[in-house]
Design a protein around this motif. Structure first.
Motif, PDB file in Angstrom:
ATOM      1  N   UNK A  19       0.844  -1.189   0.000  1.00 43.27           N
ATOM      2  CA  UNK A  19       0.000   0.000   0.000  1.00 43.27           C
ATOM      3  C   UNK A  19       0.880   1.241   0.000  1.00 43.27           C
ATOM      4  N   UNK A  20       0.654   2.145  -0.937  1.00 43.12           N
ATOM      5  CA  UNK A  20       1.472   3.357  -1.062  1.00 43.12           C
ATOM      6  C   UNK A  20       0.660   4.617  -0.728  1.00 43.12           C
ATOM      7  N   UNK A  21      -0.418   4.464   0.041  1.00 47.08           N
ATOM      8  CA  UNK A  21      -1.305   5.606   0.306  1.00 47.08           C
ATOM      9  C   UNK A  21      -0.561   6.770   0.941  1.00 47.08           C
ATOM     10  N   UNK A  22       0.327   6.476   1.896  1.00 49.40           N
ATOM     11  CA  UNK A  22       1.041   7.548   2.600  1.00 49.40           C
ATOM     12  C   UNK A  22       1.975   8.294   1.659  1.00 49.40           C
ATOM     13  N   UNK A  23       2.656   7.552   0.801  1.00 46.87           N
ATOM     14  CA  UNK A  23       3.570   8.187  -0.145  1.00 46.87           C
ATOM     15  C   UNK A  23       2.799   8.938  -1.235  1.00 46.87           C
ATOM     16  N   UNK A  24       1.658   8.404  -1.624  1.00 42.58           N
ATOM     17  CA  UNK A  24       0.832   9.084  -2.627  1.00 42.58           C
ATOM     18  C   UNK A  24       0.302  10.414  -2.114  1.00 42.58           C
ATOM     19  N   UNK A  25       0.106  10.496  -0.805  1.00 35.18           N
ATOM     20  CA  UNK A  25      -0.331  11.775  -0.232  1.00 35.18           C
ATOM     21  C   UNK A  25       0.745  12.844  -0.386  1.00 35.18           C
ATOM     22  N   UNK A  26       2.029  12.407  -0.443  1.00 41.98           N
ATOM     23  CA  UNK A  26       3.119  13.354  -0.673  1.00 41.98           C
ATOM     24  C   UNK A  26       3.090  13.874  -2.115  1.00 41.98           C
ATOM     25  N   UNK A  27       2.730  12.979  -3.050  1.00 39.25           N
ATOM     26  CA  UNK A  27       2.663  13.404  -4.451  1.00 39.25           C
ATOM     27  C   UNK A  27       1.550  14.422  -4.671  1.00 39.25           C
ATOM     28  N   UNK A  28       0.517  14.362  -3.851  1.00 36.79           N
ATOM     29  CA  UNK A  28      -0.630  15.258  -4.025  1.00 36.79           C
ATOM     30  C   UNK A  28      -0.220  16.723  -3.960  1.00 36.79           C
ATOM     31  N   UNK A  29       0.871  17.018  -3.245  1.00 34.28           N
ATOM     32  CA  UNK A  29       1.338  18.398  -3.151  1.00 34.28           C
ATOM     33  C   UNK A  29       1.783  18.941  -4.511  1.00 34.28           C
ATOM     34  N   UNK A  30       2.181  18.024  -5.424  1.00 34.85           N
ATOM     35  CA  UNK A  30       2.662  18.467  -6.736  1.00 34.85           C
ATOM     36  C   UNK A  30       1.542  18.562  -7.768  1.00 34.85           C
ATOM     37  N   UNK A  31       0.365  18.009  -7.450  1.00 35.67           N
ATOM     38  CA  UNK A  31      -0.706  17.940  -8.442  1.00 35.67           C
ATOM     39  C   UNK A  31      -1.396  19.278  -8.678  1.00 35.67           C
ATOM     40  N   UNK A  32      -1.010  20.294  -7.921  1.00 35.76           N
ATOM     41  CA  UNK A  32      -1.569  21.622  -8.184  1.00 35.76           C
ATOM     42  C   UNK A  32      -0.924  22.254  -9.418  1.00 35.76           C
ATOM     43  N   UNK A  33       0.196  21.677  -9.866  1.00 41.73           N
ATOM     44  CA  UNK A  33       0.861  22.169 -11.078  1.00 41.73           C
ATOM     45  C   UNK A  33       0.251  21.494 -12.305  1.00 41.73           C
ATOM     46  N   UNK A  34      -0.045  22.289 -13.325  1.00 36.69           N
ATOM     47  CA  UNK A  34      -0.742  21.763 -14.494  1.00 36.69           C
ATOM     48  C   UNK A  34       0.058  20.695 -15.227  1.00 36.69           C
ATOM     49  N   UNK A  35       1.366  20.901 -15.383  1.00 31.55           N
ATOM     50  CA  UNK A  35       2.158  19.924 -16.140  1.00 31.55           C
ATOM     51  C   UNK A  35       2.289  18.606 -15.384  1.00 31.55           C
ATOM     52  N   UNK A  36       2.460  18.671 -14.062  1.00 33.61           N
ATOM     53  CA  UNK A  36       2.551  17.437 -13.279  1.00 33.61           C
ATOM     54  C   UNK A  36       1.227  16.682 -13.327  1.00 33.61           C
ATOM     55  N   UNK A  37       0.117  17.398 -13.174  1.00 34.70           N
ATOM     56  CA  UNK A  37      -1.201  16.753 -13.217  1.00 34.70           C
ATOM     57  C   UNK A  37      -1.426  16.070 -14.562  1.00 34.70           C
ATOM     58  N   UNK A  38      -1.085  16.751 -15.637  1.00 30.74           N
ATOM     59  CA  UNK A  38      -1.300  16.206 -16.981  1.00 30.74           C
ATOM     60  C   UNK A  38      -0.489  14.933 -17.194  1.00 30.74           C
ATOM     61  N   UNK A  39       0.768  14.967 -16.794  1.00 28.66           N
ATOM     62  CA  UNK A  39       1.636  13.806 -17.028  1.00 28.66           C
ATOM     63  C   UNK A  39       1.368  12.683 -16.028  1.00 28.66           C
ATOM     64  N   UNK A  40       0.846  12.990 -14.859  1.00 29.59           N
ATOM     65  CA  UNK A  40       0.397  11.937 -13.945  1.00 29.59           C
ATOM     66  C   UNK A  40      -0.745  11.155 -14.588  1.00 29.59           C
ATOM     67  N   UNK A  41      -1.693  11.868 -15.196  1.00 29.66           N
ATOM     68  CA  UNK A  41      -2.823  11.201 -15.834  1.00 29.66           C
ATOM     69  C   UNK A  41      -2.365  10.328 -16.997  1.00 29.66           C
TER      70      UNK A  41
END
Length: 516
Positions: free
Chosen positions: A163-185
């Motif tokens: 389970x990577x839920x805790x680490x994924x919560x750290x990535x959420x801080x970067x998802x406010x950036x448009x380029x990171x969000x786009x490439x995550x998807x």
């Protein structure tokens, strides 16, 4: 203390090796010693090695000492006749790739501190490599993003084992950036397709990690202002897909469609449906593509059907979805368990909306009112305080159904024509029956329920009663409300005050026994 001195000594040794490599290309082989420290079993030594490597390759990127372009084979370059500087840059670029791959592996390290540092370092180099690209632009103004490096991040987070839920919560801080969000998807879509392709059974850990990542992605409702990029660019172009919300919606849609086309565990199925109406459907480029998914979920029955109602409501009211026998299915969901499920409030809120139209036939509304009244006989008080106004509102909206509460010369109670086992409301004969259940509930032990059921004894007022405050009423709240009621004055229980222990003053017992 021994361990602390050992770790500190290793850090100083790595620091000297770092200085030597940066000072002279002739010391480049010392990189192997630095990379070897990343394999240590000591978490603190690994963290120190990550920091040293970060400083090393960060400096090399900024100084332009890594090969730029399509990376050739290391063996072919070393055996070739190119110059020493070219060979050095290619060789160091291969070491850089080895380090990035090791960082991706460290996302699965037993120590969360190491995982967190590895993620932060990878994201730092996504930004650095974006500012100092290692690939040549195909044309002037071509959009560049370190997709291969970022792919390591997403693949490491979508673990198949843990389970990577805790680490994924750290990535959420970067998802406010448009380029990171786009490439995550984009990366999530590719990873889900790769993992599920040809596999009969996908581990539950992967599904949970994928859902956690996908549910973290949230798009703005409309275009607004200049895009925010994590990777800095000298100039921004309107031709870049990453700069447009329309393209983000397409990527968002593809990501969720690839995820939802697979058979999900029931627990995950429920989680998806809970957020469907608010976090998924409004952001899709074509929400109607989820018609099949939602109608299939609605046909499952039980809690799954209750949760699918929200999404179906949006498709029916906003996208003209036609669902045959919708009200028949909604009618079948009215079972005794509906008063006890976790999503009771949501279900009755939506049922109230679906039954609000004045164009519904009287037999249909009568069937719902009768079914609810029959279920109310065994419902808990907190549910009754919501259901009884719900039934009365149905009678207010549809005057043709008021015959249910006033039918002179109607059938006897033991000859009720209503068929509770009939799943088709048109065949239930509810309109021929009466709401005798509400009269029975006027004798309920709870005074509030009795009062609510007695409303039908008078003419129903035109304004409806809002059931919104009653939807989430709990037994605790009902109990607290009863405790806080103020009694106007003490109720007399005996008109002659007691004096003796066992009777009145003149009783025989009072002559021989007294309270001392």
């Amino acid at each position: 203390m021994e361990r602390g001195r050992g770790t500190g000594g290793a850090g100083r040794t790595l620091g000297r090796l770092l200085e030597a490599v940066l000072a002279s290309r002739s010391q480049a082989n010392a990189v192997f010693d630095i990379l070897a420290a990343l394999q240590s079993e000591d978490a603190e030594e690994v963290q120190e090695a990550v920091r040293i490597c970060s400083r090393l390759f960060g400096a090399l990127l900024e100084r332009g000492e890594l090969f730029v372009g399509r990376l050739p084979s290391e063996e072919a370059v070393m055996a070739g006749s190119q110059g020493a500087i070219h060979k050095y840059k290619v060789w160091m670029r291969h070491r850089y790739h080895s380090w990035c791959r090791r960082l991706g592996e460290l996302l699965a390290h037993p120590s969360f501190q190491v995982q967190e540092l590895a993620l932060g370092t990878l994201m730092k180099f996504v930004q650095l490599e974006g500012s100092h690209p290692l690939e040549k632009p195909k044309w002037e103004g071509h959009y560049l993003f370190p997709q291969e490096l970022f792919k390591l991040v997403v693949e490491g987070l979508l673990s198949l084992e843990e389970d990577r839920a805790l680490l994924l919560s750290q990535l959420q801080n970067y998802l406010e950036y448009d380029d990171i969000r786009y490439h995550v998807m984009q990366a999530a879509s590719v990873t889900v397709a790769r993992v599920t392709d040809g596999q009969a059974e996908v581990p539950l850990a992967f599904w949970n990690n994928a859902f956690t990542l996908l549910s973290c992605v949230s798009l703005p409702r409309q275009e607004g202002g200049a895009p925010r990029f994590f990777v800095k660019h000298a100039e921004l172009s309107d031709k870049w897909k990453v700069a447009h919300l329309k393209e983000h919606r397409k990527a968002f849609q593809l990501m969720w469609l690839r995820f939802l086309k697979h058979k999900l565990p029931i627990s995950l199925y429920k989680k998806v449906l809970v957020i469907m109406h608010d976090a998924i459907l409004p952001h899709l480029a074509q929400p109607t593509l989820l018609m099949d998914f939602l109608t299939s979920a609605y046909d499952v029955g039980g809690a799954i059907s209750l949760l699918a109602l929200n999404g179906l409501f949006i498709l029916i009211h906003q996208h003209n979805l036609e669902y045959p026998d919708f009200y028949q299915k909604l009618y079948s969901l009215l079972e005794p368990s509906v008063f006890h499920v976790k999503y009771r409030a949501r279900f009755f809120h939506l049922a109230d909306l679906f039954l609000s139209s004045s164009h519904l036939p009287a037999y249909l509304v009568a069937a719902f009112a009768k079914r609810l009244a029959r279920l109310a006989l065994t419902a808990p008080p907190e549910a009754l305080l919501m259901v009884l106004p719900f039934i009365c509102n149905l009678l207010r909206r549809h005057p043709a159904c008021r015959v249910l509460v006033h039918r002179p010369g109607g059938p006897e109670l033991d000859a009720d024509p209503y068929d509770p086992g009939e799943q088709d409301p048109a065949k239930s004969r509810a309109l021929e029956s009466s709401l005798w259940e509400l009269q029975a509930l006027q004798k309920h032990y709870h005074p509030e329920v009795s009062k609510a059921a007695s409303v039908i004894n008078q003419a129903l007022c035109v304004p409806e009663v809002s059931i919104a405050p009653l939807l989430e009423l709990t037994p605790y709240e009902v109990f607290e409300r009863d405790l806080k009621k103020k009694v106007p004055e003490p109720v007399p229980l005996e008109f002659i005050p007691a004096v003796g222990l066992l009777g009145r003053r003149e009783d025989l017992c009072a002559q021989y026994f007294s309270i001392s």
